[in-house]
Scaffold this active site. Structure first.
Site, PDB file in Angstrom:
ATOM      1  CB  CYS A  64      -0.809  -0.321   1.450  1.00  0.00           C
ATOM      2  SG  CYS A  64      -1.939   1.169   1.376  1.00  0.00           S
ATOM      3  CB  THR A 120      -0.161   3.120   4.392  1.00  0.00           C
ATOM      4  OG1 THR A 120      -1.298   3.786   4.226  1.00  0.00           O
ATOM      5  CG2 THR A 120       0.372   3.202   5.966  1.00  0.00           C
ATOM      6  CG  HIS A 148       3.733   7.541   3.489  1.00  0.00           C
ATOM      7  ND1 HIS A 148       4.295   8.880   3.240  1.00  0.00           N
ATOM      8  CD2 HIS A 148       2.466   7.448   2.815  1.00  0.00           C
ATOM      9  CE1 HIS A 148       3.450   9.454   2.414  1.00  0.00           C
ATOM     10  NE2 HIS A 148       2.342   8.497   2.285  1.00  0.00           N
ATOM     11  CG  HIS A 156      -2.065  -2.238   5.962  1.00  0.00           C
ATOM     12  ND1 HIS A 156      -0.941  -1.602   5.825  1.00  0.00           N
ATOM     13  CD2 HIS A 156      -2.840  -1.456   5.221  1.00  0.00           C
ATOM     14  CE1 HIS A 156      -0.869  -0.765   4.622  1.00  0.00           C
ATOM     15  NE2 HIS A 156      -2.204  -0.646   4.592  1.00  0.00           N
ATOM     16  CD  GLU A 157      -3.226  -3.509   0.657  1.00  0.00           C
ATOM     17  OE1 GLU A 157      -4.497  -3.336   0.513  1.00  0.00           O
ATOM     18  OE2 GLU A 157      -2.365  -3.152  -0.086  1.00  0.00           O
ATOM     19  CB  CYS A 191     -11.281  -5.028  23.212  1.00  0.00           C
ATOM     20  SG  CYS A 191     -13.049  -4.254  22.989  1.00  0.00           S
ATOM     21  CB  CYS A 250     -15.587  -1.776  23.097  1.00  0.00           C
ATOM     22  SG  CYS A 250     -14.876  -1.336  21.774  1.00  0.00           S
ATOM     23  CB  CYS A 298     -15.073  -4.319  18.817  1.00  0.00           C
ATOM     24  SG  CYS A 298     -13.419  -3.878  19.152  1.00  0.00           S
ATOM     25  CB  CYS A 312     -10.906  -0.866  19.623  1.00  0.00           C
ATOM     26  SG  CYS A 312     -11.074  -1.950  21.262  1.00  0.00           S
ATOM     27  NE  ARG A 369      -2.307   5.788 -12.685  1.00  0.00           N
ATOM     28  CZ  ARG A 369      -1.790   6.522 -11.509  1.00  0.00           C
ATOM     29  NH1 ARG A 369      -2.548   7.683 -10.918  1.00  0.00           N
ATOM     30  NH2 ARG A 369      -0.795   6.092 -10.795  1.00  0.00           N
TER      31      ARG A 369
HETATM   32 ZN   LIG Z   1      -3.232   0.713   2.928  1.00  0.00          ZN
HETATM   33 ZN   LIG Z   2     -13.203  -2.888  21.277  1.00  0.00          ZN
END
Ligand SMILES: [Zn+2]
Ligand SMILES: [Zn+2]
Length: 219
Positions: free
Chosen positions: A43, A45, A48, A65-66, A95, A98, A101, A109, A204
């Site tokens: 990503c 991110t 970065h 994270h993916e 958690c 909550c 979540c 969370c 593009r």
């Molecule tokens: Zn991402």
């Molecule tokens: Zn939570």
């Protein structure tokens, strides 16, 4: 999965460096599943983060994270039917109890959320353990690499939902980056009668045309 089996991971060691490390395959605890990762995205991110520009990610860390893969082992209390399932995974770990979540807003969370690949070791690995509640099943026609790039769907989907596109609408998308190109397709799925993409990169904009833009404007 035999005890002591090897899990090769890509570790960000700082200063734009990534090194392959061999670790032991983690075991799933109660309520967790072990995934054999089939695809993991890179990503913006992550870029970065590798350069040190992320506000709180710290090396050494396994980014990612993916990602998507197969459930190859389940922990205590997990439904046995999950074994062998093809799944994607949410990266936020909350958690699980909550109000946030329980309503699917794990990133808010009460106890403070942590994200795989940002705060915790993530999916640039052969194996990863995630909570059972984080996984979602992949339909047969969704490839691992498609599910493993799910992060980039978030913002365009939120925007399209927020704007409330209705069948027959005409939609103007300002920008020709990946998010805009996804937004263009989502607007079509929402039934927009006309979609205009305004951007300044001819390449593009050509992709936007291929993806169904009715009009492109080079700004
Ligand atoms: Zn991402
Ligand atoms: Zn939570």
């Amino acid at each position: 999965m035999g005890v002591g089996a090897v899990n090769r991971v890509a570790v960000w060691t700082g200063d734009n460096r990534v090194e392959i490390e061999e670790r032991t395959v983690p075991r799933p605890g109660p309520g967790e599943v072990l995934l054999k990762i089939k695809a993991a995205g890179i990503c913006g991110t992550d870029m970065h983060m590798l350069s040190g520009a992320h506000p709180h990610a710290k090396s050494p860390l396994v980014p990612g994270h993916e990602f998507a893969g197969d459930i190859v082992e389940i922990g205590r209390g997990v439904d046995k039917r999950l074994s062998g399932m093809r799944v994607g995974s949410d990266s936020y770990i909350g958690c699980g109890k909550c109000v946030y979540c329980l309503s699917g807003k794990v990133q808010l969370c009460d106890k403070g959320t942590r994200e795989l690949g940002i705060d915790l070791d993530g999916g640039w690995a052969e194996y990863i353990v995630v909570p059972e509640r984080n996984v979602y099943f992949l339909p047969d026609d969704v490839e691992y690499h498609e599910a493993g790039a799910g992060c980039i769907l978030n913002c365009p989907m939120a925007a399209v939902e927020m704007v409330g596109i209705k069948p027959g609408d005409t939609v103007l998308i300002i920008g020709d980056g990946p998010s805009s190109l996804i937004m263009l397709q989502l607007a079509g799925l929402k039934g927009a009668a006309g979609v205009i993409v305004a951007g300044h990169r001819e390449k593009r904009l050509a992709i936007a045309r291929q993806l169904g833009a009715d009009l492109v404007v080079n700004t």
